[in-house]
Design a protein around this motif. Structure first.
Motif, PDB file in Angstrom:
ATOM      1  N   ARG A  57       1.920   1.960  -3.545  1.00 12.55           N
ATOM      2  CA  ARG A  57       2.609   2.278  -4.808  1.00 12.55           C
ATOM      3  C   ARG A  57       2.924   1.036  -5.620  1.00 12.55           C
ATOM      4  O   ARG A  57       3.165   1.125  -6.819  1.00 12.55           O
ATOM      5  CB  ARG A  57       3.895   3.044  -4.523  1.00 12.55           C
ATOM      6  N   SER A  58       2.891  -0.126  -5.012  1.00 13.28           N
ATOM      7  CA  SER A  58       3.177  -1.355  -5.752  1.00 13.28           C
ATOM      8  C   SER A  58       2.108  -1.630  -6.804  1.00 13.28           C
ATOM      9  O   SER A  58       2.311  -2.453  -7.685  1.00 13.28           O
ATOM     10  CB  SER A  58       3.310  -2.545  -4.800  1.00 13.28           C
ATOM     11  N   HIS A  59       0.980  -0.932  -6.723  1.00 17.08           N
ATOM     12  CA  HIS A  59      -0.099  -1.091  -7.700  1.00 17.08           C
ATOM     13  C   HIS A  59       0.075  -0.170  -8.906  1.00 17.08           C
ATOM     14  O   HIS A  59      -0.822  -0.095  -9.742  1.00 17.08           O
ATOM     15  CB  HIS A  59      -1.458  -0.813  -7.046  1.00 17.08           C
ATOM     16  N   ALA A  60       1.191   0.541  -9.001  1.00 17.33           N
ATOM     17  CA  ALA A  60       1.408   1.481 -10.104  1.00 17.33           C
ATOM     18  C   ALA A  60       1.187   0.762 -11.428  1.00 17.33           C
ATOM     19  O   ALA A  60       1.505  -0.414 -11.545  1.00 17.33           O
ATOM     20  CB  ALA A  60       2.810   2.064 -10.034  1.00 17.33           C
ATOM     21  N   PRO A  61       0.602   1.430 -12.395  1.00 17.32           N
ATOM     22  CA  PRO A  61       0.400   2.873 -12.483  1.00 17.32           C
ATOM     23  C   PRO A  61      -0.927   3.374 -11.923  1.00 17.32           C
ATOM     24  O   PRO A  61      -1.322   4.498 -12.200  1.00 17.32           O
ATOM     25  CB  PRO A  61       0.465   3.135 -13.976  1.00 17.32           C
ATOM     26  N   ASP A  62      -1.619   2.562 -11.130  1.00 18.44           N
ATOM     27  CA  ASP A  62      -2.863   3.039 -10.541  1.00 18.44           C
ATOM     28  C   ASP A  62      -2.595   4.258  -9.674  1.00 18.44           C
ATOM     29  O   ASP A  62      -1.614   4.287  -8.936  1.00 18.44           O
ATOM     30  CB  ASP A  62      -3.511   1.951  -9.669  1.00 18.44           C
ATOM     31  N   PRO A  63      -3.476   5.270  -9.742  1.00 22.18           N
ATOM     32  CA  PRO A  63      -3.318   6.421  -8.849  1.00 22.18           C
ATOM     33  C   PRO A  63      -3.478   6.000  -7.391  1.00 22.18           C
ATOM     34  O   PRO A  63      -4.208   5.061  -7.085  1.00 22.18           O
ATOM     35  CB  PRO A  63      -4.469   7.354  -9.250  1.00 22.18           C
ATOM     36  N   VAL A  64      -2.802   6.714  -6.516  1.00 20.48           N
ATOM     37  CA  VAL A  64      -2.935   6.499  -5.080  1.00 20.48           C
ATOM     38  C   VAL A  64      -3.645   7.723  -4.505  1.00 20.48           C
ATOM     39  O   VAL A  64      -3.163   8.847  -4.653  1.00 20.48           O
ATOM     40  CB  VAL A  64      -1.568   6.311  -4.395  1.00 20.48           C
ATOM     41  N   VAL A  65      -4.805   7.495  -3.893  1.00 25.06           N
ATOM     42  CA  VAL A  65      -5.548   8.576  -3.244  1.00 25.06           C
ATOM     43  C   VAL A  65      -5.325   8.445  -1.749  1.00 25.06           C
ATOM     44  O   VAL A  65      -5.713   7.448  -1.138  1.00 25.06           O
ATOM     45  CB  VAL A  65      -7.051   8.520  -3.586  1.00 25.06           C
ATOM     46  N   LEU A  66      -4.666   9.439  -1.174  1.00 27.44           N
ATOM     47  CA  LEU A  66      -4.347   9.454   0.242  1.00 27.44           C
ATOM     48  C   LEU A  66      -5.328  10.376   0.952  1.00 27.44           C
ATOM     49  O   LEU A  66      -5.274  11.598   0.795  1.00 27.44           O
ATOM     50  CB  LEU A  66      -2.911   9.928   0.460  1.00 27.44           C
ATOM     51  N   ASP A  67      -6.234   9.782   1.700  1.00 23.30           N
ATOM     52  CA  ASP A  67      -7.282  10.532   2.390  1.00 23.30           C
ATOM     53  C   ASP A  67      -6.809  10.885   3.798  1.00 23.30           C
ATOM     54  O   ASP A  67      -6.721  10.028   4.672  1.00 23.30           O
ATOM     55  CB  ASP A  67      -8.557   9.694   2.443  1.00 23.30           C
ATOM     56  N   LEU A  68      -6.504  12.166   4.005  1.00 23.12           N
ATOM     57  CA  LEU A  68      -6.009  12.637   5.295  1.00 23.12           C
ATOM     58  C   LEU A  68      -7.090  13.359   6.096  1.00 23.12           C
ATOM     59  O   LEU A  68      -6.783  14.056   7.060  1.00 23.12           O
ATOM     60  CB  LEU A  68      -4.806  13.569   5.088  1.00 23.12           C
ATOM     61  N   THR A  69      -8.352  13.195   5.731  1.00 24.56           N
ATOM     62  CA  THR A  69      -9.427  13.902   6.436  1.00 24.56           C
ATOM     63  C   THR A  69      -9.577  13.441   7.882  1.00 24.56           C
ATOM     64  O   THR A  69     -10.156  14.160   8.691  1.00 24.56           O
ATOM     65  CB  THR A  69     -10.774  13.774   5.698  1.00 24.56           C
ATOM     66  N   GLY A  70      -9.042  12.278   8.228  1.00 22.24           N
ATOM     67  CA  GLY A  70      -9.103  11.789   9.605  1.00 22.24           C
ATOM     68  C   GLY A  70      -7.857  12.083  10.418  1.00 22.24           C
ATOM     69  O   GLY A  70      -7.722  11.620  11.546  1.00 22.24           O
ATOM     70  N   VAL A  71      -6.945  12.877   9.862  1.00 19.46           N
ATOM     71  CA  VAL A  71      -5.690  13.189  10.551  1.00 19.46           C
ATOM     72  C   VAL A  71      -5.886  14.408  11.455  1.00 19.46           C
ATOM     73  O   VAL A  71      -6.351  15.455  11.013  1.00 19.46           O
ATOM     74  CB  VAL A  71      -4.556  13.431   9.536  1.00 19.46           C
ATOM     75  N   ARG A  72      -5.512  14.254  12.722  1.00 18.64           N
ATOM     76  CA  ARG A  72      -5.639  15.334  13.713  1.00 18.64           C
ATOM     77  C   ARG A  72      -4.358  16.150  13.859  1.00 18.64           C
ATOM     78  O   ARG A  72      -4.383  17.258  14.379  1.00 18.64           O
ATOM     79  CB  ARG A  72      -5.999  14.758  15.074  1.00 18.64           C
TER      80      ARG A  72
END
Length: 139
Positions: A57-72
């Motif tokens: 989030r420190s890179h705001a206003p850049d969007p943050v894409v959280l990829d949870l496809t590897g979460v079990r």
């Protein structure tokens, strides 16, 4: 690409008892912060995800894409982290886009009602290319 801990350096987290493992990778690419999570998000590992999302989030206003496809596994502490960072991104004029397309993530998100709050995407491409107004639901 960075592995994320408090200072965005290599790290892994293990819980006591049955081993729980979480790996978080962070990368800034084309004005989008990508955060990829692999493993289990539970009471022991949620603080690591929280720290990594704070760094992203420190890179705001850049969007943050959280990829949870590897979460079990996604437990209640992980759901709390998602809700907190959804609001935190919006407060900074950014957006948290969550990539989730499988039951271990979607089931708890839907049961908790977070599917009505979070900006959910079925794949990384849609999450990174979606037009969006911060704080508004995605179409």
């Amino acid at each position: 690409m960075h592995r994320c801990t408090d200072r965005v350096t290599p790290a892994s987290v293990r819980a006591e008892g049955p081993v729980a493992f979480l790996r978080v990778l962070q990368q800034l690419r084309d004005g989008v912060v990508h955060v990829r999570v692999v493993g289990e998000v539970d009471l022991a590992t949620a603080p690591t995800l929280d720290r990594c999302l704070h760094a992203a989030r420190s890179h705001a206003p850049d969007p943050v894409v959280l990829d949870l496809t590897g979460v079990r596994f996604l437990g209640t502490p992980g759901l709390d982290v998602l809700a907190e960072h959804h609001h935190g991104c919006a407060a900074r004029g950014s957006v948290l886009r969550v990539v989730a397309a499988h039951r271990p993530v979607l089931h708890p998100v839907r049961l908790s009602g977070l599917d009505r709050l979070l900006h959910l995407f079925p794949d990384l491409h849609r999450a990174t290319t979606a037009p969006h107004t911060p704080g508004q639901p995605d179409a």
